[in-house]
Design a protein around this motif. Structure first.
Motif, short mmCIF file in Angstrom:
data_model
loop_
_atom_site.label_atom_id
_atom_site.label_comp_id
_atom_site.label_asym_id
_atom_site.label_seq_id
_atom_site.Cartn_x
_atom_site.Cartn_y
_atom_site.Cartn_z
N GLU A 77 0.83 -1.21 0.00
CA GLU A 77 0.00 0.00 0.00
C GLU A 77 0.86 1.26 0.00
O GLU A 77 0.55 2.25 -0.69
CB GLU A 77 -0.93 -0.01 1.21
CG GLU A 77 -2.05 -1.05 1.11
CD GLU A 77 -2.85 -1.18 2.38
OE1 GLU A 77 -4.01 -1.63 2.31
OE2 GLU A 77 -2.32 -0.84 3.46
N VAL A 80 2.11 1.80 -3.48
CA VAL A 80 1.05 2.34 -4.34
C VAL A 80 0.97 3.86 -4.18
O VAL A 80 0.83 4.60 -5.17
CB VAL A 80 -0.30 1.68 -4.00
CG1 VAL A 80 -1.45 2.42 -4.68
CG2 VAL A 80 -0.28 0.22 -4.44
N GLU A 81 1.08 4.34 -2.96
CA GLU A 81 1.03 5.79 -2.72
C GLU A 81 2.22 6.48 -3.36
O GLU A 81 2.08 7.59 -3.90
CB GLU A 81 0.97 6.07 -1.22
CG GLU A 81 -0.34 5.65 -0.56
CD GLU A 81 -1.55 6.21 -1.29
OE1 GLU A 81 -1.57 7.44 -1.55
OE2 GLU A 81 -2.47 5.44 -1.62
N ARG A 84 1.48 6.71 -7.09
CA ARG A 84 0.49 7.75 -7.39
C ARG A 84 1.09 9.14 -7.27
O ARG A 84 0.85 10.01 -8.11
CB ARG A 84 -0.70 7.59 -6.45
CG ARG A 84 -1.60 6.39 -6.76
CD ARG A 84 -2.71 6.26 -5.76
NE ARG A 84 -3.63 5.18 -6.13
CZ ARG A 84 -4.29 4.42 -5.27
NH1 ARG A 84 -4.12 4.61 -3.96
NH2 ARG A 84 -5.10 3.47 -5.70
N ALA A 109 -3.45 -1.66 -8.80
CA ALA A 109 -4.07 -0.76 -7.84
C ALA A 109 -4.05 0.68 -8.32
O ALA A 109 -5.04 1.42 -8.17
CB ALA A 109 -3.37 -0.88 -6.49
N VAL A 110 -2.95 1.12 -8.91
CA VAL A 110 -2.84 2.50 -9.37
C VAL A 110 -3.79 2.74 -10.55
O VAL A 110 -4.48 3.76 -10.62
CB VAL A 110 -1.39 2.83 -9.76
CG1 VAL A 110 -1.31 4.21 -10.41
CG2 VAL A 110 -0.49 2.79 -8.54
N ASN A 112 -6.54 1.17 -11.32
CA ASN A 112 -7.95 0.99 -11.01
C ASN A 112 -8.44 1.80 -9.83
O ASN A 112 -9.64 1.82 -9.56
CB ASN A 112 -8.23 -0.50 -10.73
CG ASN A 112 -7.91 -1.38 -11.90
OD1 ASN A 112 -8.02 -0.96 -13.03
ND2 ASN A 112 -7.53 -2.62 -11.61
N ASP A 113 -7.51 2.40 -9.09
CA ASP A 113 -7.86 3.07 -7.84
C ASP A 113 -8.65 2.11 -6.95
O ASP A 113 -9.66 2.47 -6.33
CB ASP A 113 -8.68 4.34 -8.10
CG ASP A 113 -8.69 5.26 -6.88
OD1 ASP A 113 -7.74 5.18 -6.08
OD2 ASP A 113 -9.65 6.03 -6.73
N GLN A 114 -8.16 0.86 -6.89
CA GLN A 114 -8.86 -0.21 -6.17
C GLN A 114 -8.06 -0.59 -4.92
O GLN A 114 -6.85 -0.82 -5.00
CB GLN A 114 -9.01 -1.43 -7.07
CG GLN A 114 -9.76 -2.60 -6.44
CD GLN A 114 -9.88 -3.78 -7.40
OE1 GLN A 114 -9.27 -3.81 -8.46
NE2 GLN A 114 -10.68 -4.77 -7.01
N PRO A 115 -8.70 -0.67 -3.76
CA PRO A 115 -7.98 -1.10 -2.55
C PRO A 115 -7.41 -2.50 -2.74
O PRO A 115 -8.06 -3.38 -3.32
CB PRO A 115 -9.05 -1.08 -1.47
CG PRO A 115 -10.10 -0.16 -1.97
CD PRO A 115 -10.10 -0.32 -3.46
N ARG A 129 -4.49 -2.77 -15.85
CA ARG A 129 -3.40 -2.28 -15.00
C ARG A 129 -2.51 -1.36 -15.83
O ARG A 129 -2.65 -1.26 -17.05
CB ARG A 129 -2.57 -3.45 -14.47
CG ARG A 129 -2.11 -4.38 -15.58
CD ARG A 129 -0.79 -5.04 -15.33
NE ARG A 129 -0.49 -5.98 -16.40
CZ ARG A 129 -0.06 -5.63 -17.60
NH1 ARG A 129 0.12 -4.37 -17.91
NH2 ARG A 129 0.19 -6.54 -18.52
#
Length: 384
Positions: A77, A80-81, A84, A109-110, A112-115, A129
Motif C-alpha cells: 500500500e 502504491v502511494e 500515485r 491498484a494505481v 484501477n484506484d482499487q484497494p 493495469r
C-alpha cells in the motif's frame, strides 16, 4: 481436452538485457516509470543501472526499494502511494518473487484506484493495469510470467491475488543479474522452480499438454544446471539455462496449478520466516511420498527425464529416485534439511496443519491425492 492457457505476450532472454529496459518501456508508451525492488537489489546497483537506462531513453524514474520478503500488504500500500504521488504510468518489478509480486499489485491498484484488500481472491481485479515489465534476479519463483501475487496480511496469513491482469507485458530474462546470487539463494530458488514443474505435471485440475511440455523442459534445465552453478557460480550459460527453466516452470504452474507441497510450505513462511523456495524443498519429499499411490507414473516419467543415465528397473524405483534426488539436492545445497532446524517444534504442528486445511484449500484441491489435517500433521512430523 478442454483447457485455457494464458501467457505473457513478450519474453526477452538476453544477457545484459537490463540495458534495454528504456526501449522496452518506450515500446509501451511509458514516460514515468516506478522501479519496484528491495534493499539488497538496490545495494547491488541493479536498480541504479535500470534507472540510468530509463533516463537515457528519456523516461523519468522513481525507485521504491522497501519491498520485504512475503510482502506485507501495508508495504505494498505504501508503494502504491509512492507510485500515485510520482504519477507513474509504467511499473518495473526488479528482484526476486517478492518484488515482482509487489509490482503486479501496484500496477493494478494505481490503474484501477482499487484497494488491495478488494483484489484478494480469484478475478477480483476490476479493470486493466498500468504497463508492466518484470525483471527477475533469481531463477526460481517464475513470478515474471504468472498472474498471481502472494501477500501477507496483518495477521500473518498468506493472501493471494489471482487475476489475468497481473500478467506482465514483458518478462526480461537477464542472466547476468543472477551471477551474484549467494549459494543458498541459488539453491533455494532453483528447488522452488523444480517443485513448480513437478506439481504442475501432477495437478489434477488444470494440467494440459502445453503446461506438461513446459514443466518437462523446465525440470531438465534446472536439475541439470543447478549442480554446475553450485560448482561454478560464474557459469553464465548455466545461469541462463536455470533462469529460462524457472520461467518455463512459472508458465506451467500458473496454468496447471501447484499442490500440497506449496500448501504445506506457506505456514513455514508466515510462522517461521523460512524463505519460500527453502520451505517448499523442506516438505517436498514427504508430500511426494504421500502422493505416490496416485502420482507414481508421472514421477517416474519426470525422473527418467531428469536422470536419463540411471537404470531404473520399475516405475516405483524411478519415482522414488526423483524424490531422493530432490532431497539430495537440498542436503548438498547446504540449506537446513529438517523442519526442526528452522525452528519448527512438534507443538506447532497441529496449528500449522489446521492452517493448511482451512486456509489453503485451493492448493489441496489440485493435489493429486486428497489430504486431511491428520495427513498434513503426519507429513510435518516426517519432515521434522
Amino acid at each position: 481436452m478442454d483447457f485455457n492457457f494464458l501467457s505473457t505476450p513478450r519474453i526477452v532472454c538476453e544477457s545484459g538485457g537490463l540495458g534495454r529496459i528504456g526501449s522496452l518501456m518506450q515500446d509501451l508508451s511509458c514516460t514515468r516509470a516506478l522501479v519496484v525492488t528491495d534493499p539488497g537489489i538496490l545495494a547491488c546497483g541493479f536498480a541504479d543501472e535500470a534507472a540510468a537506462a530509463l533516463r537515457a531513453a528519456g523516461i523519468e524514474v522513481e525507485i521504491f526499494h522497501k519491498v520485504e520478503a512475503d510482502p506485507p500488504i501495508a508495504v505494498v500500500e505504501a508503494a502504491v502511494e509512492v507510485a500515485r504521488a510520482f504519477g507513474a504510468d509504467g511499473i518495473i518489478g526488479l528482484g526476486g518473487g517478492s518484488s515482482l509480486d509487489t509490482a503486479k499489485v501496484i500496477a493494478a491498484a494505481v490503474a484501477n484506484d482499487q484497494p488491495i484488500t478488494d483484489m484478494i481472491g480469484i478475478n477480483q481485479v476490476t479493470d486493466k493495469r498500468l504497463p508492466l515489465i518484470q525483471v527477475p534476479t533469481t531463477a526460481g519463483t517464475g513470478s515474471e510470467v504468472t498472474w498471481v501475487s502472494v501477500l501477507t496480511s496483518e495477521s500473518h496469513e498468506k493472501k493471494a491475488v489471482y487475476a489475468p491482469q497481473l500478467l506482465p507485458d514483458v518478462a526480461l530474462l537477464d542472466a547476468k543479474l543472477t551471477l551474484g546470487m549467494p549459494r543458498h539463494i541459488t539453491a533455494a530458488t532453483a528447488l522452488d522452480a523444480m517443485v513448480h514443474a513437478i506439481e504442475a505435471v501432477t495437478s489434477r485440475t488444470r494440467k494440459n499438454p502445453i503446461s506438461d511440455g513446459m514443466a518437462d523442459k523446465a525440470l531438465v534445465l534446472l536439475g541439470q544446471n543447478l549442480p554446475i552453478v553450485m560448482e561454478t557460480p560464474s557459469d553464465l550459460s548455466a545461469r541462463e539455462a536455470m533462469l529460462l527453466g524457472a520461467t518455463l516452470a512459472g508458465m506451467a504452474f500458473i496454468n496447471a496449478s501447484v499442490g500440497a507441497i506449496h500448501a504445506l510450505s506457506y505456514p513455514l513462511g508466515t510462522g517461521f520466516k523460512v524463505p519460500h523456495g527453502h520451505a517448499n524443498a523442506l516438505v517436498a519429499g514427504p508430500v511426494m511420498r504421500f502422493n505416490m499411490p496416485v502420482a507414481e507414473a508421472e514421477y517416474a516419467r519426470l525422473s527418467r527425464l531428469l536422470l536419463p543415465s540411471r537404470p531404473f528397473n520399475s516405475d516405483a524405483a524411478a519415482a522414488y529416485g526423483l524424490i531422493d534426488e530432490m532431497e539430495r539436492m537440498l542436503v548438498e545445497s547446504g540449506l537446513e534439511s529438517r523442519l526442526s532446524g528452522v525452528g519448527v517444534t512438534e507443538a506447532a504442528i497441529p496449528g500449522m496443519a489446521n492452517e493448511v486445511v482451512t486456509g489453503i484449500t485451493r492448493l489441496l484441491e489440485t493435489n493429486p491425492r486428497d489430504m486431511t489435517a491428520e495427513d498434513v500433521s503426519r507429513l510435518y512430523q516426517e519432515a521434522l
